[in-house]
Design an enzyme around this catalytic site. Structure first.
Site, mmCIF file in Angstrom:
data_model
loop_
_atom_site.group_PDB
_atom_site.id
_atom_site.type_symbol
_atom_site.label_atom_id
_atom_site.label_comp_id
_atom_site.label_asym_id
_atom_site.label_seq_id
_atom_site.Cartn_x
_atom_site.Cartn_y
_atom_site.Cartn_z
ATOM 1 N N ARG A 98 0.818 -1.214 0.000
ATOM 2 C CA ARG A 98 0.000 0.000 0.000
ATOM 3 C C ARG A 98 0.851 1.263 0.000
ATOM 4 N NH1 ARG A 98 -3.072 1.858 -2.632
ATOM 5 N NH2 ARG A 98 -4.108 -0.162 -2.528
ATOM 6 N N LYS A 133 1.580 24.951 -3.813
ATOM 7 C CA LYS A 133 0.354 24.289 -3.346
ATOM 8 C C LYS A 133 0.539 22.776 -3.405
ATOM 9 C CE LYS A 133 -2.465 28.203 -4.821
ATOM 10 N NZ LYS A 133 -3.515 28.691 -5.739
ATOM 11 N N LYS A 165 3.785 39.957 -3.482
ATOM 12 C CA LYS A 165 2.378 39.856 -3.858
ATOM 13 C C LYS A 165 1.613 41.071 -3.331
ATOM 14 C CE LYS A 165 2.206 34.883 -4.445
ATOM 15 N NZ LYS A 165 1.362 33.677 -4.305
ATOM 16 N N GLU A 199 4.038 40.365 -8.350
ATOM 17 C CA GLU A 199 2.701 40.025 -8.831
ATOM 18 C C GLU A 199 1.881 41.297 -9.011
ATOM 19 O OE1 GLU A 199 -0.009 36.805 -6.979
ATOM 20 O OE2 GLU A 199 -0.774 38.714 -6.194
ATOM 21 N N ASP A 225 -1.598 38.231 -12.660
ATOM 22 C CA ASP A 225 -2.481 37.336 -11.910
ATOM 23 C C ASP A 225 -3.942 37.558 -12.263
ATOM 24 O OD1 ASP A 225 -2.942 35.338 -9.878
ATOM 25 O OD2 ASP A 225 -3.699 36.950 -8.606
#
Length: 289
Positions: A98, A133, A165, A199, A225
């Site tokens: 597994r 992420k 940002k 950004e 963005d």
């Protein structure tokens, strides 16, 4: 990115989590002397990733287990293909199954979806890149998988580059009075080896960013963005090759081709890692004694 030491550290932790006091089922039902042969088989087509991680799950469970990989990371395969063969003590194979599958299914899923994005921008100069992420603790595995799929890696961590940002800019403007002055002050404080990315979320912010300077002594990348396609084209035209242009936000397989066609250099896609599903791979085990 995937060193032997890092692979073993992460895989050992996963094995301890899955069998902290051994595999009660296998130890009860499977004779200690039994051996087995198992095949890692694809239930669907995709792109392989995580071969060394898969092998480590078995080797760290029982060093007598031998794993032969039939596919290299980055190799495409079809449904039904045999990707690896595992031979050795049956108890160890069943105990490691597994964990080995969890890693390679996850990594192959990321590689497969990345390859789809890369294919969707073929014929343009745009790179497909990941983001931060990622699953905590598994960033190296997941970013390796992105590379297996033909993608590129963004900054690895907060320690690797400066990315200003909207919230950073708001604080800086309050202190320095303008975006241009804030970015010049930031660049002056940084070593020449450190990359600076900024950004922006509106076209009218571009001139102030560009006025701070571009290239090694200024802003190295400008991220546009959540821009519309028209605004992306306008932004690329205004930047005019003075710095790397990255597009981010609202990127999907349906939109990435059109985004690439605007002339951006990089398209960062969080979905490569935060939304990729595990690929359907299975381990077919055959007991021999």
């Amino acid at each position: 990115m995937l060193t032997r030491d890092h692979i073993e550290t992460v895989v050992r932790a996963a094995l301890r989590e899955d069998a902290p006091w051994g595999d009660l089922t296998s130890d009860t039902l499977i004779p200690a002397e039994s051996t087995a042969t198992a095949e890692l088989r694809a239930r669907e087509g995709g792109v392989f990733s995580g071969g060394k991680v898969f092998a480590a799950a078995f080797a760290l469970t029982d060093p007598r287990i031998q794993v032969t990989l039939h596919a290299a990371d980055g190799e495409r395969f079809i449904s039904g293909g045999v990707l690896a063969t595992v031979v050795g003590p049956a108890r160890g194979i069943l105990q490691a199954e597994r964990v080995g599958l969890n890693f390679t299914q996850r990594m192959s899923g990321i590689a497969t979806v990345t390859a789809r994005y890369v294919d969707a921008v073929a014929g343009t100069d745009a790179r497909i890149a990941d983001t931060r992420k990622t699953t905590p603790g598994l960033r190296r595995f997941e970013r390796h998988a992105v590379r297996s799929g033909g993608g590129h890696n963004h900054r690895f961590s907060l320690s690797d580059a400066v990315m200003a940002k909207d919230n950073h800019l708001a604080v800086l403007v309050a202190r320095h009075g303008s975006i241009t002055a804030a970015l010049r002050a930031a660049r002056a404080a940084l070593p020449h080896t450190t990359h600076l990315e900024v950004e922006v979320d509106r076209l009218d912010q571009l001139d102030a960013v560009l006025a701070a300077g571009t290239g090694p002594r200024g802003v190295g990348t400008i991220m546009l963005d959540n821009f519309s396609l028209d605004d992306l084209r306008a932004g690329v035209e205004r930047i005019a090759g003075r710095t790397i242009v990255e597009a981010s936000g609202g990127v999907s397989l349906d939109t990435v081709g059109a985004i690439a066609a605007t002339g951006v250099d990089v398209i960062s896609v969080g979905a490569l890692t935060h939304s990729a599903r595990a690929l359907d791979l299975g381990l077919d085990v055959r007991l021999e004694e």
